[in-house]
Design a protein around this motif. Structure first.
Motif, mmCIF file in Angstrom:
data_model
loop_
_atom_site.group_PDB
_atom_site.id
_atom_site.type_symbol
_atom_site.label_atom_id
_atom_site.label_comp_id
_atom_site.label_asym_id
_atom_site.label_seq_id
_atom_site.Cartn_x
_atom_site.Cartn_y
_atom_site.Cartn_z
ATOM 1 N N PRO A 179 14.265 16.035 -31.554
ATOM 2 C CA PRO A 179 14.330 14.566 -31.462
ATOM 3 C C PRO A 179 14.953 14.120 -30.140
ATOM 4 C CG PRO A 179 15.985 15.396 -32.991
ATOM 5 C CD PRO A 179 15.117 16.565 -32.642
ATOM 6 N N VAL A 180 14.478 13.008 -29.634
ATOM 7 C CA VAL A 180 14.992 12.398 -28.401
ATOM 8 C C VAL A 180 15.442 10.984 -28.736
ATOM 9 C CG1 VAL A 180 14.363 11.526 -26.114
ATOM 10 C CG2 VAL A 180 13.499 13.755 -26.875
ATOM 11 N N ARG A 181 16.643 10.641 -28.331
ATOM 12 C CA ARG A 181 17.119 9.275 -28.557
ATOM 13 C C ARG A 181 18.032 8.858 -27.413
ATOM 14 N NH1 ARG A 181 19.851 12.768 -31.815
ATOM 15 N NH2 ARG A 181 22.118 12.530 -32.062
ATOM 16 N N ARG A 182 17.910 7.616 -27.009
ATOM 17 C CA ARG A 182 18.710 7.076 -25.904
ATOM 18 C C ARG A 182 20.181 7.093 -26.289
ATOM 19 N NH1 ARG A 182 17.906 3.599 -21.300
ATOM 20 N NH2 ARG A 182 19.920 3.640 -20.224
ATOM 21 N N PHE A 183 21.003 7.532 -25.355
ATOM 22 C CA PHE A 183 22.438 7.490 -25.570
ATOM 23 C C PHE A 183 23.006 6.303 -24.812
ATOM 24 C CE2 PHE A 183 26.824 8.605 -24.422
ATOM 25 C CZ PHE A 183 27.343 8.805 -25.692
ATOM 26 N N PRO A 184 23.607 5.331 -25.509
ATOM 27 C CA PRO A 184 24.129 4.146 -24.816
ATOM 28 C C PRO A 184 25.273 4.527 -23.887
ATOM 29 C CG PRO A 184 24.846 4.155 -27.106
ATOM 30 C CD PRO A 184 23.853 5.278 -26.962
ATOM 31 N N SER A 185 25.202 4.036 -22.679
ATOM 32 C CA SER A 185 26.188 4.406 -21.665
ATOM 33 C C SER A 185 26.395 3.240 -20.716
ATOM 34 C CB SER A 185 25.684 5.634 -20.888
ATOM 35 O OG SER A 185 26.415 5.837 -19.708
ATOM 36 N N GLY A 186 27.600 3.156 -20.165
ATOM 37 C CA GLY A 186 27.885 2.160 -19.148
ATOM 38 C C GLY A 186 27.537 2.641 -17.760
ATOM 39 N N GLY A 187 26.924 3.813 -17.655
ATOM 40 C CA GLY A 187 26.561 4.366 -16.352
ATOM 41 C C GLY A 187 25.559 3.492 -15.626
ATOM 42 N N THR A 188 25.572 3.595 -14.311
ATOM 43 C CA THR A 188 24.751 2.709 -13.494
ATOM 44 C C THR A 188 23.682 3.423 -12.681
ATOM 45 O OG1 THR A 188 26.297 2.836 -11.629
ATOM 46 C CG2 THR A 188 26.680 1.106 -13.266
ATOM 47 N N VAL A 189 23.749 4.744 -12.578
ATOM 48 C CA VAL A 189 22.832 5.483 -11.717
ATOM 49 C C VAL A 189 21.904 6.386 -12.518
ATOM 50 C CG1 VAL A 189 22.696 7.143 -9.802
ATOM 51 C CG2 VAL A 189 24.475 5.398 -9.802
ATOM 52 N N ASN A 190 22.314 6.768 -13.729
ATOM 53 C CA ASN A 190 21.530 7.694 -14.540
ATOM 54 C C ASN A 190 21.360 7.162 -15.958
ATOM 55 O OD1 ASN A 190 21.408 10.362 -12.804
ATOM 56 N ND2 ASN A 190 23.501 9.596 -12.637
ATOM 57 N N ALA A 191 20.263 7.577 -16.595
ATOM 58 C CA ALA A 191 20.053 7.340 -18.021
ATOM 59 C C ALA A 191 20.265 8.652 -18.758
ATOM 60 C CB ALA A 191 18.643 6.821 -18.275
ATOM 61 N N ARG A 238 28.266 -8.350 -13.489
ATOM 62 C CA ARG A 238 28.871 -9.230 -14.483
ATOM 63 C C ARG A 238 27.883 -9.707 -15.547
ATOM 64 N NH1 ARG A 238 28.559 -14.854 -12.976
ATOM 65 N NH2 ARG A 238 30.489 -15.232 -14.135
ATOM 66 N N LYS A 239 26.587 -9.722 -15.222
ATOM 67 C CA LYS A 239 25.581 -10.182 -16.195
ATOM 68 C C LYS A 239 24.704 -9.059 -16.731
ATOM 69 C CE LYS A 239 25.252 -14.919 -14.439
ATOM 70 N NZ LYS A 239 24.345 -15.972 -13.903
ATOM 71 N N THR A 240 24.872 -7.845 -16.206
ATOM 72 C CA THR A 240 23.965 -6.768 -16.612
ATOM 73 C C THR A 240 24.666 -5.551 -17.202
ATOM 74 O OG1 THR A 240 24.013 -5.796 -14.381
ATOM 75 C CG2 THR A 240 22.257 -7.389 -14.870
ATOM 76 N N ASN A 241 25.952 -5.356 -16.931
ATOM 77 C CA ASN A 241 26.642 -4.160 -17.408
ATOM 78 C C ASN A 241 28.060 -4.558 -17.820
ATOM 79 O OD1 ASN A 241 28.178 -1.686 -17.537
ATOM 80 N ND2 ASN A 241 26.490 -0.681 -16.480
ATOM 81 N N ARG A 242 28.220 -4.803 -19.091
ATOM 82 C CA ARG A 242 29.508 -5.306 -19.585
ATOM 83 C C ARG A 242 30.627 -4.308 -19.333
ATOM 84 N NH1 ARG A 242 30.880 -7.340 -25.783
ATOM 85 N NH2 ARG A 242 33.131 -7.641 -25.427
ATOM 86 N N ALA A 243 30.348 -3.022 -19.535
ATOM 87 C CA ALA A 243 31.399 -2.014 -19.357
ATOM 88 C C ALA A 243 31.922 -2.006 -17.930
ATOM 89 C CB ALA A 243 30.864 -0.637 -19.731
ATOM 90 N N MET A 244 31.018 -2.030 -16.956
ATOM 91 C CA MET A 244 31.443 -2.027 -15.558
ATOM 92 C C MET A 244 32.181 -3.311 -15.198
ATOM 93 S SD MET A 244 30.736 0.818 -13.983
ATOM 94 C CE MET A 244 30.666 0.367 -12.247
ATOM 95 N N ALA A 245 31.674 -4.444 -15.656
ATOM 96 C CA ALA A 245 32.307 -5.719 -15.327
ATOM 97 C C ALA A 245 33.689 -5.826 -15.963
ATOM 98 C CB ALA A 245 31.418 -6.873 -15.770
#
Length: 299
Positions: A33-45, A278-285
């Motif tokens: 199985p493949v499933r997206r792992f939610p992350s605050g990363g900005t350069v990689n998925a 500030r509008k696209t990545n809550r963790a980073m902001a």
């Protein structure tokens, strides 16, 4: 942790594409199985592959070089460090509509620490300091130049532009005059005149894993290389509060000039990140806001 596209040049990736990439390159894993792992990363998925692996793919062209960097250096660094680091299990190549190399890693358990809400802040500060000290002690030859870690003045134009941008966002409530004063102080600090040392160069909370309040793993070494050791002081302000920050500094034995440079570097990263994410990545902001509060309260 993210909302919408992070970058205008971001390549689209989804679970179907990852399944195709894995099936084409590694048929033995095609049924996992493949499933997206939610992350605050900005350069990689990141996508979980089964229970024990994770697929990591660059989102932008600039992240593609990180793949090769980790493949080359992580196996050499791993036995020299006091925490787990990512283990590359397999190397993927461009295919199925994806234009860059990608990798499969062993899954590392743990969670990201929450800035200012740590279970064992003083112990975590010691663990972080030991990791940074171990990185500085690495003697592997042929090291690349760290993505960060050059002279602080290299960040001046971008930092001042970001401060001006924040002046135009009054709802953020940033004291831009105070931020500029801290930045000016960092630029006045004596520069690093020793040999460049090994750095992780991106010690953000999202690149740390903890269990039971202890640091168990450090991930995402795409910025690693050698440079000014002040660059790896980031956790002092992006994760720790005053008491733990003092422990971190004491264990590392950081002098005043390095402390001022480290504070300036961390602040620079935050003021650049806040208007961008500030509008696209809550963790980073949110982390950028935390840094600004801690730095201004510490200076």
């Amino acid at each position: 942790m993210t909302t919408g596209r992070l970058h205008p040049d971001q390549h689209p990736v989804d679970e179907d594409m990852v399944r195709r990439l894995v099936a084409d390159r590694f048929p033995r894993w095609a049924e996992l199985p493949v499933r997206r792992f939610p992350s605050g990363g900005t350069v990689n998925a990141m996508y979980r592959l089964g229970e024990d692996m994770v697929v990591r793919l660059p989102l932008v062209a600039g992240g593609a070089s990180d793949v090769a960097l980790e493949r080359e250096w992580l196996p050499r660094l791993a036995p020299l460090l006091p925490t787990d680091v990512p283990e590359v299990l397999a190397a993927g190549e461009p295919a199925a509509g994806f234009p860059w190399p990608w990798s499969v890693y062993r899954w590392l358990a743990g969670r990201n620490p929450e800035a200012g809400a740590l279970a064992e802040p003083l112990q975590l500060a010691r663990d972080l300091a030991e990791f940074v000290r171990a990185m500085r002690g690495v003697g592997l030859p042929g090291a690349p130049r760290a993505y960060r870690g050059g002279p602080l003045v290299e960040l001046d134009a971008e930092t001042r532009a970001a401060i001006e941008e924040l002046r135009g966002i009054p709802e953020e409530g940033v004291d831009c005059a105070a931020v500029a004063a801290v930045w000016d102080d960092a630029l006045r600090a004596p520069g690093w005149d020793g040999d460049p040392v090994w750095l992780h160069a991106d010690l953000m909370p999202g690149n740390l894993l903890v269990e039971g309040g202890r640091l168990t793993a450090v991930i995402d070494f795409g910025c690693m290389g050698v440079g000014d050791p002040a660059c790896d002081l980031f956790p002092a302000w992006n994760l720790l509060t005053a008491d733990a920050r003092a422990v971190f500094r004491e264990v590392l034995g950081v002098d005043e000039a390095m402390w001022r440079r480290g504070r300036g570097r961390t602040l620079s990263q935050a003021v650049i990140a806040l208007p961008y994410y500030r509008k696209t990545n809550r963790a980073m902001a949110d982390n950028a806001r935390f840094v600004i509060r801690e730095v201004l309260g510490d200076s």
